[in-house]
Design a protein around this motif. Sequence first.
Motif, short mmCIF file in Angstrom:
data_model
loop_
_atom_site.label_atom_id
_atom_site.label_comp_id
_atom_site.label_asym_id
_atom_site.label_seq_id
_atom_site.Cartn_x
_atom_site.Cartn_y
_atom_site.Cartn_z
N ASP A 16 0.83 -1.20 0.00
CA ASP A 16 0.00 0.00 0.00
C ASP A 16 0.87 1.25 0.00
OD1 ASP A 16 0.95 0.21 2.53
OD2 ASP A 16 -0.96 -0.10 3.54
N VAL A 17 0.23 2.43 0.14
CA VAL A 17 0.96 3.68 0.03
C VAL A 17 1.97 3.87 1.15
CG1 VAL A 17 -0.68 5.05 1.39
CG2 VAL A 17 0.63 6.15 -0.44
N THR A 18 1.76 3.17 2.29
CA THR A 18 2.71 3.28 3.39
C THR A 18 3.92 2.39 3.19
OG1 THR A 18 1.70 1.53 4.72
CG2 THR A 18 0.77 3.73 4.92
N GLY A 19 3.92 1.56 2.14
CA GLY A 19 5.02 0.63 1.92
C GLY A 19 4.81 -0.71 2.59
N LYS A 20 3.66 -0.90 3.24
CA LYS A 20 3.37 -2.16 3.91
C LYS A 20 3.12 -3.25 2.87
CE LYS A 20 -0.11 -4.30 6.91
NZ LYS A 20 -1.38 -4.07 7.62
N VAL A 21 3.91 -4.32 2.95
CA VAL A 21 3.81 -5.43 2.00
C VAL A 21 2.69 -6.36 2.42
CG1 VAL A 21 4.99 -7.41 1.00
CG2 VAL A 21 6.22 -5.27 1.36
N THR A 22 1.83 -6.72 1.49
CA THR A 22 0.69 -7.58 1.79
C THR A 22 0.61 -8.67 0.72
OG1 THR A 22 -0.51 -5.71 2.69
CG2 THR A 22 -1.78 -7.70 2.20
N GLU A 23 0.59 -9.93 1.15
CA GLU A 23 0.45 -11.02 0.20
C GLU A 23 -0.89 -10.91 -0.52
OE1 GLU A 23 4.15 -12.31 0.62
OE2 GLU A 23 2.68 -13.13 -0.78
N LEU A 24 -0.90 -11.19 -1.81
CA LEU A 24 -2.08 -10.95 -2.63
C LEU A 24 -3.29 -11.73 -2.15
CD1 LEU A 24 -3.28 -9.73 -5.26
CD2 LEU A 24 -2.74 -11.90 -6.32
N ASP A 25 -3.09 -13.05 -1.83
CA ASP A 25 -4.25 -13.85 -1.46
C ASP A 25 -4.90 -13.33 -0.19
OD1 ASP A 25 -2.12 -14.48 0.08
OD2 ASP A 25 -2.31 -16.66 -0.11
N ARG A 26 -4.10 -12.92 0.81
CA ARG A 26 -4.69 -12.38 2.04
C ARG A 26 -5.36 -11.03 1.78
NH1 ARG A 26 -3.81 -8.91 6.00
NH2 ARG A 26 -1.86 -8.14 5.12
N PHE A 27 -4.69 -10.15 1.01
CA PHE A 27 -5.25 -8.83 0.74
C PHE A 27 -6.58 -8.96 0.01
CE2 PHE A 27 -5.43 -4.43 -0.18
CZ PHE A 27 -5.87 -4.30 -1.50
N SER A 28 -6.62 -9.78 -1.06
CA SER A 28 -7.86 -9.93 -1.83
C SER A 28 -8.98 -10.50 -0.98
CB SER A 28 -7.60 -10.85 -3.04
OG SER A 28 -6.64 -10.29 -3.89
N SER A 29 -8.64 -11.52 -0.17
CA SER A 29 -9.68 -12.15 0.66
C SER A 29 -10.23 -11.17 1.68
CB SER A 29 -9.09 -13.38 1.36
OG SER A 29 -8.65 -14.33 0.42
N GLU A 30 -9.35 -10.36 2.30
CA GLU A 30 -9.81 -9.41 3.32
C GLU A 30 -10.65 -8.31 2.70
OE1 GLU A 30 -6.12 -9.91 6.51
OE2 GLU A 30 -6.36 -8.06 5.38
N ILE A 31 -10.24 -7.80 1.51
CA ILE A 31 -11.00 -6.75 0.85
C ILE A 31 -12.38 -7.28 0.45
CG2 ILE A 31 -11.11 -5.30 -1.21
CD1 ILE A 31 -9.21 -4.29 0.92
N ALA A 32 -12.42 -8.49 -0.14
CA ALA A 32 -13.69 -9.07 -0.58
C ALA A 32 -14.61 -9.34 0.60
CB ALA A 32 -13.43 -10.36 -1.36
N ALA A 33 -14.02 -9.70 1.76
CA ALA A 33 -14.85 -10.03 2.93
C ALA A 33 -15.61 -8.83 3.45
CB ALA A 33 -13.96 -10.62 4.03
#
Length: 1001
Positions: free
Chosen positions: A243-260
Amino acid sequence: MGTRMAYSKKRRMWSVLWLLLLFASICRPADVKADEANTPQQNVLILHSYHKGFSWTDDQNNGIEERLKNSKVPPVIYTEYLDWKRYPNQENLLRFYELIKGKYAKLHIDAIITTDDRAFDFAAKNRKELLSDAPIIFSGINEIGYDQIKDQKNITGVIENIDPSETIKMALYINPSIRNVYLVYDNSESGLSTAQLVIKKLNSMNLGLKLHSMNQMSEEEIERTVSSLSSNSILLATTFYSDVTGKVTELDRFSSEIAAVSTVPLYYMYEYGLNHGAFGGNLLSGKLLGEKAANVALRVLHGESPDSIPVSYAGTSRNAFDYNQLEHFHIKVKDLPPGSEVINKPFSFYETYRSLVLILIAVFSVLIVFIAVLLFHVSVVRRIRKQLVESNERFSLAAYGADAVIWDLDMTTRIYYFSDRWYELLGYEIGELDEFYVGWKGIIHPDDLEQEDRQRREHLSGQSAYYYSEYRIRTKSGEYKWFQARGKVLRNEQGGYVRFAGSMTDVTDLKGYESKLQMSYQELESTYEELTALQDELLEQYNKVVENQTLLQASEEKHRLLAYNDELSGLPNRLSLTEELKEYIEENEGGQAALYFLDIDNFKYINDTMGHTLGDRLLMLAGERLLGMAEGQSRHYRFGGDEFVILLKSTERPEQTVFYAEALIQSFKEPFQLGDSTVHVSISVGIAQYPRDGRNAEELLKNADIAMYRAKQAGRGTYVLYGQNMQQHFDERMIIEKHLRGAIDNNELSLHYQPKVNLQTGDLWGFEGLIRWNSPVLGFVSPLSFIRIAEDCRLIVPIGEWVLRRACLFLAGLHRQGRGPYHISVNISVIQLLLEDFTDTVLKILRETGLDPRYLELEITESIFMESFEEISAKLEFLKKWGIGIALDDFGTGYSSLSYLKQLPITTLKIDKSFIDSIFEENSSMPLAGSIVAIGHDMGLSVTAEGVETEEQLDFLKQMSCDKVQGYYISRPIPESQVQSWIREYNQGELDAEEPKRKSK
């Protein structure tokens, strides 16, 4: 004869042909294998831009390797990962260069397959030096990337055809009301270039859709935004790694959390979003891209020139949807666009095995016919069985009439027969028990088994005329029933056994009556003994009660004292105050009284710096001093903490109330001796008068407390009489505090940024972050109104942390966009500074936002240091060593001496606006303002003037060599959304005429 010879010749001819074909089929593979063996081994190097485990990279790699390995002559495959997403820096490129140089120095590479831009750039730059100047087949480069490389020689490949138009058409097919598209992508090279293509394509469709880019949001801000989107919106994701803060997020976790949390579907541009929250769309497949790139590579390996092979665009995507997401948004499969693929669809037995089901139905129909034939034969059997049943019924009725079990033992087979009554009593089914002699004996109670066996043997041996025994049998439920068994053996003429038969009777109830009678007798004896013992015990207890009655009364009196008196000071406590005040009001309805609410000023500071032991000692001495003022008409209480309450009765004359209050204030001017220390304290007193200010205890206490709060606001060490206007002020304060508690969670707070300019160069130095609150209920609330309230109720802690994080995130964003480098100033409250983890919080925010500490400046007022000088100075000195600036705000309005000023760990003096306002007035502060600048410079400090509103003030401060200025002449505080445009206009000298070009000065 001739015919047979001709036929024979034809047979011989066909036989020869078959032998020739067989020989050719045997020999040909050998020739092919020989040719393959003579073919030189070819080497293919796969260079990936990203790391192994990244879904997009893994999909492309799988497609490439599967196609190459399944080719006719598979090449040797070498695979390397540049890991550019996690390490996008020059050091990584140098490390990767050395790795390739070392591994492939002596290996001839026949073809290079690259995935995504960075790997292609590396291969194109270094293939001549490191990789045998091999041809390059690229995969995953979009149209923008290809436009930059299409003129290069000896390259070809598969373009990552990023086209959101099909996905948008499918989305509109499902929901025609869509008007907003929220784009989810990161700020990496591939993320920005992909987003550029997507935005261009969407705008060219002219569908009237409004696009919202989310690449400048943190992960938490994205989640909050998508959780409240309206139904006329969708999410469209391309690539996302940080994200804009530079925090690295694995795609599968990011997508699942956003969709939830999202209220609308999450459409994807890439296939790897499936099974990770993606709703669906026209999805670009990494595996298909890899397969097409491998096909091109095989053509190159077979001798075709890369320059003659056109790049490929199509055939790398699939229209797919996730059934689980369709269910989540209540969309049926039939409502999807024609030709859509649905994954995760539940298994349907009928659809999968339809032919098998139809065969089973046919077989079942045939069986029905056979069953009909069998039924006819069954009817014949039934007539025969009916006759047997009637015979059995006669026997059963006779057995049931006797209420006994009939048993019969065939002495030849040793198998028992029992009538149905036996099974009914025990709960077993016929055939469930082993009816062989040894078998059924297993349910006889172990304690009765020996007796039953002995009585049976005595009868069979002729020692008794009849068999008689009583024993217990275990039922199916696990309980035991008592049975009385009788029987007689039948012998033949030779004396041998023929049959052994008899009956059994259930005597469980009879045994129960006998047992109960015996138990009743035993219980009667036991009860008599217990009554005798109880009589002796009661007598003993009575004597003890008589002896302890005096002790009990003394204990009750002690507990009453503890309940109604404060243990530390010995004064009556809050409970005693409430009861006595209610009693006084009930008994003196026409009387007058005054209630004094006292609070020791700065007691928390004394308690923290000198310790709780001396703090308790101070409370004890304060209680003694109040008792020393006691009169016949006053009653003193400790309300709790450092709060005391005095009830002054019979105050018929108004001056009595005031005289007593002044005496209280005066009595605390004499210092307290705490061990070796002499402590000066003051008190703030609030007064509520009965019955004018309240007619019950609760109302009087509340109003006295409000008056005490106003006394503290008035400067402490004084008293205030309660008035009706105080209640209104208190209510307003409570309303502000109530709405302020939800201000952060409801996104009501914002920051405005006031520019600071380097006066000598005219360059923009940075900004001061100023908080603003726009309440949906109260409207715009001035910081002067809510900051003090936030400090009193300690809401300043989360608000201050929010301001610091927001300001650092804002400035770090400017730096990442190439702006600056600028600085940011943030005001800090004393409440924050007194927190033990204040320094840890500041450093943690700097790490999270990625802001260099040297660009942060904390602004502190002079009064803060007086709260706890040593503790606060140590914390600020620690932060100063990290490079963080410390500014002393509003300098000149406090009481700092020069010697005191030298002890402060500060880097900047800020001249208060009041000095700047009066520079050219009649009683000019010009000399004093100039002196402050000189003092600051002599101490090695930077000096900033705030509140500059005229050109004359600016010229004077420049003559005095003031370092930095801020104020309305430069700019009013600017909303965050307008800062970048203001910077651009300032740097280009394009501000309004009322704001001259500062850089010329």
